[in-house]
Design a protein around this motif. Structure first.
Motif, PDB file in Angstrom:
ATOM      1  N   LEU A 177     157.443  46.430   9.659  1.00 26.84           N
ATOM      2  CA  LEU A 177     158.593  46.619   9.844  1.00 26.84           C
ATOM      3  C   LEU A 177     159.786  45.595   9.893  1.00 26.84           C
ATOM      4  O   LEU A 177     160.936  46.746   9.814  1.00 26.84           O
ATOM      5  N   ASP A 178     160.235  44.701   9.408  1.00 30.54           N
ATOM      6  CA  ASP A 178     161.244  43.672   9.182  1.00 30.54           C
ATOM      7  C   ASP A 178     161.505  45.079   8.196  1.00 30.54           C
ATOM      8  O   ASP A 178     163.217  44.614   7.536  1.00 30.54           O
ATOM      9  N   ARG A 179     161.359  45.107   7.318  1.00 31.61           N
ATOM     10  CA  ARG A 179     161.828  45.065   6.047  1.00 31.61           C
ATOM     11  C   ARG A 179     162.541  46.992   6.256  1.00 31.61           C
ATOM     12  O   ARG A 179     163.776  47.445   5.993  1.00 31.61           O
ATOM     13  N   VAL A 180     161.940  47.360   7.004  1.00 33.21           N
ATOM     14  CA  VAL A 180     163.177  49.283   8.005  1.00 33.21           C
ATOM     15  C   VAL A 180     164.025  48.808   8.943  1.00 33.21           C
ATOM     16  O   VAL A 180     165.242  49.155   8.658  1.00 33.21           O
ATOM     17  N   ARG A 181     164.118  47.320   9.119  1.00 31.41           N
ATOM     18  CA  ARG A 181     165.036  46.718  10.745  1.00 31.41           C
ATOM     19  C   ARG A 181     166.208  46.594   9.125  1.00 31.41           C
ATOM     20  O   ARG A 181     167.664  46.454   9.452  1.00 31.41           O
ATOM     21  N   ARG A 182     165.580  45.730   8.265  1.00 32.27           N
ATOM     22  CA  ARG A 182     167.089  45.603   6.775  1.00 32.27           C
ATOM     23  C   ARG A 182     167.835  46.590   6.508  1.00 32.27           C
ATOM     24  O   ARG A 182     168.716  46.625   5.993  1.00 32.27           O
ATOM     25  N   LEU A 183     167.469  47.795   6.733  1.00 28.96           N
ATOM     26  CA  LEU A 183     167.687  49.569   6.083  1.00 28.96           C
ATOM     27  C   LEU A 183     168.685  49.709   7.647  1.00 28.96           C
ATOM     28  O   LEU A 183     169.083  50.981   7.286  1.00 28.96           O
ATOM     29  N   GLN A 184     168.935  49.339   8.929  1.00 33.74           N
ATOM     30  CA  GLN A 184     169.676  49.739   9.395  1.00 33.74           C
ATOM     31  C   GLN A 184     171.233  49.272   9.281  1.00 33.74           C
ATOM     32  O   GLN A 184     171.114  47.942   8.409  1.00 33.74           O
ATOM     33  N   VAL A 185     172.023  50.408   9.511  1.00 32.43           N
ATOM     34  CA  VAL A 185     173.776  49.696   9.067  1.00 32.43           C
ATOM     35  C   VAL A 185     173.868  48.477  10.162  1.00 32.43           C
ATOM     36  O   VAL A 185     173.810  48.765  10.905  1.00 32.43           O
ATOM     37  N   HIS A 186     174.170  46.843   9.528  1.00 31.51           N
ATOM     38  CA  HIS A 186     175.106  46.695  11.144  1.00 31.51           C
ATOM     39  C   HIS A 186     176.461  46.339  10.941  1.00 31.51           C
ATOM     40  O   HIS A 186     177.333  45.566  10.510  1.00 31.51           O
ATOM     41  N   SER A 187     176.564  47.667  11.796  1.00 28.49           N
ATOM     42  CA  SER A 187     177.881  47.476  11.791  1.00 28.49           C
ATOM     43  C   SER A 187     178.475  46.708  13.070  1.00 28.49           C
ATOM     44  O   SER A 187     177.406  46.375  13.772  1.00 28.49           O
ATOM     45  N   PRO A 188     179.720  47.013  13.737  1.00 29.49           N
ATOM     46  CA  PRO A 188     180.148  45.556  14.467  1.00 29.49           C
ATOM     47  C   PRO A 188     179.581  45.812  15.574  1.00 29.49           C
ATOM     48  O   PRO A 188     179.114  45.251  16.581  1.00 29.49           O
ATOM     49  N   ALA A 189     179.738  47.629  16.029  1.00 29.88           N
ATOM     50  CA  ALA A 189     179.018  47.318  17.582  1.00 29.88           C
ATOM     51  C   ALA A 189     177.564  47.190  17.465  1.00 29.88           C
ATOM     52  O   ALA A 189     176.554  46.806  18.499  1.00 29.88           O
ATOM     53  N   LYS A 190     176.697  47.420  16.310  1.00 25.40           N
ATOM     54  CA  LYS A 190     175.308  46.820  16.042  1.00 25.40           C
ATOM     55  C   LYS A 190     174.786  46.119  16.425  1.00 25.40           C
ATOM     56  O   LYS A 190     174.073  45.034  17.557  1.00 25.40           O
ATOM     57  N   ILE A 191     175.728  44.831  16.238  1.00 21.57           N
ATOM     58  CA  ILE A 191     175.476  43.536  16.435  1.00 21.57           C
ATOM     59  C   ILE A 191     175.587  42.943  17.573  1.00 21.57           C
ATOM     60  O   ILE A 191     175.215  41.962  17.790  1.00 21.57           O
ATOM     61  N   GLU A 192     176.925  43.621  18.333  1.00 21.88           N
ATOM     62  CA  GLU A 192     177.240  42.895  19.854  1.00 21.88           C
ATOM     63  C   GLU A 192     175.825  43.348  20.474  1.00 21.88           C
ATOM     64  O   GLU A 192     175.567  42.828  20.912  1.00 21.88           O
ATOM     65  N   SER A 193     175.419  45.106  19.535  1.00 21.46           N
ATOM     66  CA  SER A 193     174.538  45.201  20.873  1.00 21.46           C
ATOM     67  C   SER A 193     173.000  44.107  20.360  1.00 21.46           C
ATOM     68  O   SER A 193     172.512  44.009  21.369  1.00 21.46           O
ATOM     69  N   ILE A 194     172.712  43.452  19.488  1.00 18.86           N
ATOM     70  CA  ILE A 194     171.703  42.697  20.121  1.00 18.86           C
ATOM     71  C   ILE A 194     172.412  41.671  19.840  1.00 18.86           C
ATOM     72  O   ILE A 194     171.406  41.217  20.795  1.00 18.86           O
ATOM     73  N   LEU A 195     173.324  40.994  20.335  1.00 14.27           N
ATOM     74  CA  LEU A 195     173.829  39.564  20.456  1.00 14.27           C
ATOM     75  C   LEU A 195     173.671  40.126  22.702  1.00 14.27           C
ATOM     76  O   LEU A 195     173.011  39.412  23.260  1.00 14.27           O
ATOM     77  N   ALA A 196     174.376  41.364  22.924  1.00 16.67           N
ATOM     78  CA  ALA A 196     174.042  41.313  24.291  1.00 16.67           C
ATOM     79  C   ALA A 196     172.137  41.481  24.883  1.00 16.67           C
ATOM     80  O   ALA A 196     172.256  41.102  25.855  1.00 16.67           O
ATOM     81  N   GLY A 197     171.847  41.940  23.614  1.00 22.46           N
ATOM     82  CA  GLY A 197     170.448  42.218  23.972  1.00 22.46           C
ATOM     83  C   GLY A 197     169.441  40.693  24.497  1.00 22.46           C
ATOM     84  O   GLY A 197     168.753  40.407  25.351  1.00 22.46           O
ATOM     85  N   HIS A 198     170.213  39.760  23.614  1.00 20.38           N
ATOM     86  CA  HIS A 198     169.557  38.566  23.818  1.00 20.38           C
ATOM     87  C   HIS A 198     170.400  37.566  24.779  1.00 20.38           C
ATOM     88  O   HIS A 198     168.994  36.697  25.886  1.00 20.38           O
ATOM     89  N   GLU A 199     171.271  37.947  24.904  1.00 19.14           N
ATOM     90  CA  GLU A 199     171.983  37.417  26.507  1.00 19.14           C
ATOM     91  C   GLU A 199     171.300  38.537  27.485  1.00 19.14           C
ATOM     92  O   GLU A 199     171.011  37.497  28.698  1.00 19.14           O
ATOM     93  N   ALA A 200     170.936  39.884  27.411  1.00 18.90           N
ATOM     94  CA  ALA A 200     169.673  39.551  28.610  1.00 18.90           C
ATOM     95  C   ALA A 200     168.480  39.775  29.271  1.00 18.90           C
ATOM     96  O   ALA A 200     168.389  39.149  30.643  1.00 18.90           O
ATOM     97  N   ILE A 201     168.395  38.882  28.288  1.00 20.15           N
ATOM     98  CA  ILE A 201     167.257  37.704  27.739  1.00 20.15           C
ATOM     99  C   ILE A 201     167.159  36.904  28.939  1.00 20.15           C
ATOM    100  O   ILE A 201     166.454  36.741  29.210  1.00 20.15           O
ATOM    101  N   LEU A 202     168.267  36.302  28.271  1.00 20.13           N
ATOM    102  CA  LEU A 202     168.506  34.440  29.081  1.00 20.13           C
ATOM    103  C   LEU A 202     169.056  34.523  30.120  1.00 20.13           C
ATOM    104  O   LEU A 202     168.413  34.044  31.037  1.00 20.13           O
TER     105      LEU A 202
END
Length: 240
Positions: A177-202
């Motif tokens: 799973l993690d290797r496929v996730r590494r194939l994703q392009v980490h654009s600024p929008a993708k990174i912000e989406s990841i961080l926003a997801g963390h904030e929503a959980i918290l």
């Protein structure tokens, strides 16, 4: 080295003191990260003599590390011959994702049930990881460090319930799973989406709202049923 990068490296180094306990653990961890980051792509042949020279160890700790990686499904060891980085197994991707969603939503549900002081402590620890993620994204070439911090964020949630071993279980089952996730392009929008997801959980945990914490985690981990297809199309030689 930028201070934010050094601080992140120090956090990861001190978060798992067992890393320093044996040469085998150190080799395992480094090879695992190199495989997950695709620095060592699927199908790569690992020469044990070269690895022994690189890590400055005898064959014994190297063999132990490779055996652990084989148990995780990341390498295939051919005795007296060679070791290959495994190709990505699609059924194992879906299995690992199912396991991760099941365990992590339950973890945040229990975190939201803690008393206010315990919740605040956990949220503060996890939020400090988010801030480090934000800091390293401004540094060119630090996507691997961002990803390691991402894993550490989730580890913090398990640690708050003294369920470190369950995080270890997910970690051991998530290599494909993690290797496929590494194939994703980490654009600024993708990174912000990841961080926003963390904030929503918290936010859900901090407020003691079990449903909000669980939905935040589900949304953060949600994947479309066919999400792997585009990566198989573009990186067919990486897949079994």
């Amino acid at each position: 080295m930028n201070m934010s990068v050094q601080a992140a490296l120090d956090l990861l180094r001190h978060s798992e003191p067992t890393r320093r306990m044996s040469a085998s653990a150190r080799i395992y961890d480094d090879l695992r990260q190199r495989i997950l980051s695709l620095e060592l792509p699927p199908g790569t042949s690992l020469l044990r003599s070269e690895l022994a020279d690189k890590y400055e160890v005898s064959q014994t700790p190297l063999r132990d590390a490779l055996q652990r990686l084989e148990q995780n499904g990341l390498v295939q060891v051919f005795p007296q011959s060679r070791t290959l980085v495994t190709r990505i197994d699609v059924p194992k991707i879906h299995e690992a994702h199912f396991l991760r969603v099941a365990l992590e939503t339950e973890v945040v549900r229990h975190l939201a049930r803690l008393d206010a002081q315990q919740r605040a402590h956990t949220v503060a620890r996890a939020r400090s990881v988010i801030e480090m993620q934000r800091a390293v994204t401004s540094e060119t070439g630090q996507i691997r460090l961002f990803q390691e911090l991402d894993e550490h964020f989730h580890r913090v949630l398990f640690e708050a319930l003294d369920h470190d071993s369950l995080h270890g279980l997910i970690r051991s089952r998530s290599g494909h799973l993690d290797r496929v996730r590494r194939l994703q392009v980490h654009s600024p929008a993708k990174i912000e989406s990841i961080l926003a997801g963390h904030e929503a959980i918290l936010a859900g945990v901090a407020s003691g709202d079990e449903d909000a914490a669980m939905e935040g985690m589900r949304a953060h981990l949600r994947k479309a049923p066919n999400w792997v297809d585009e990566f198989r199309a573009s990186h067919g030689d990486y897949f079994a």
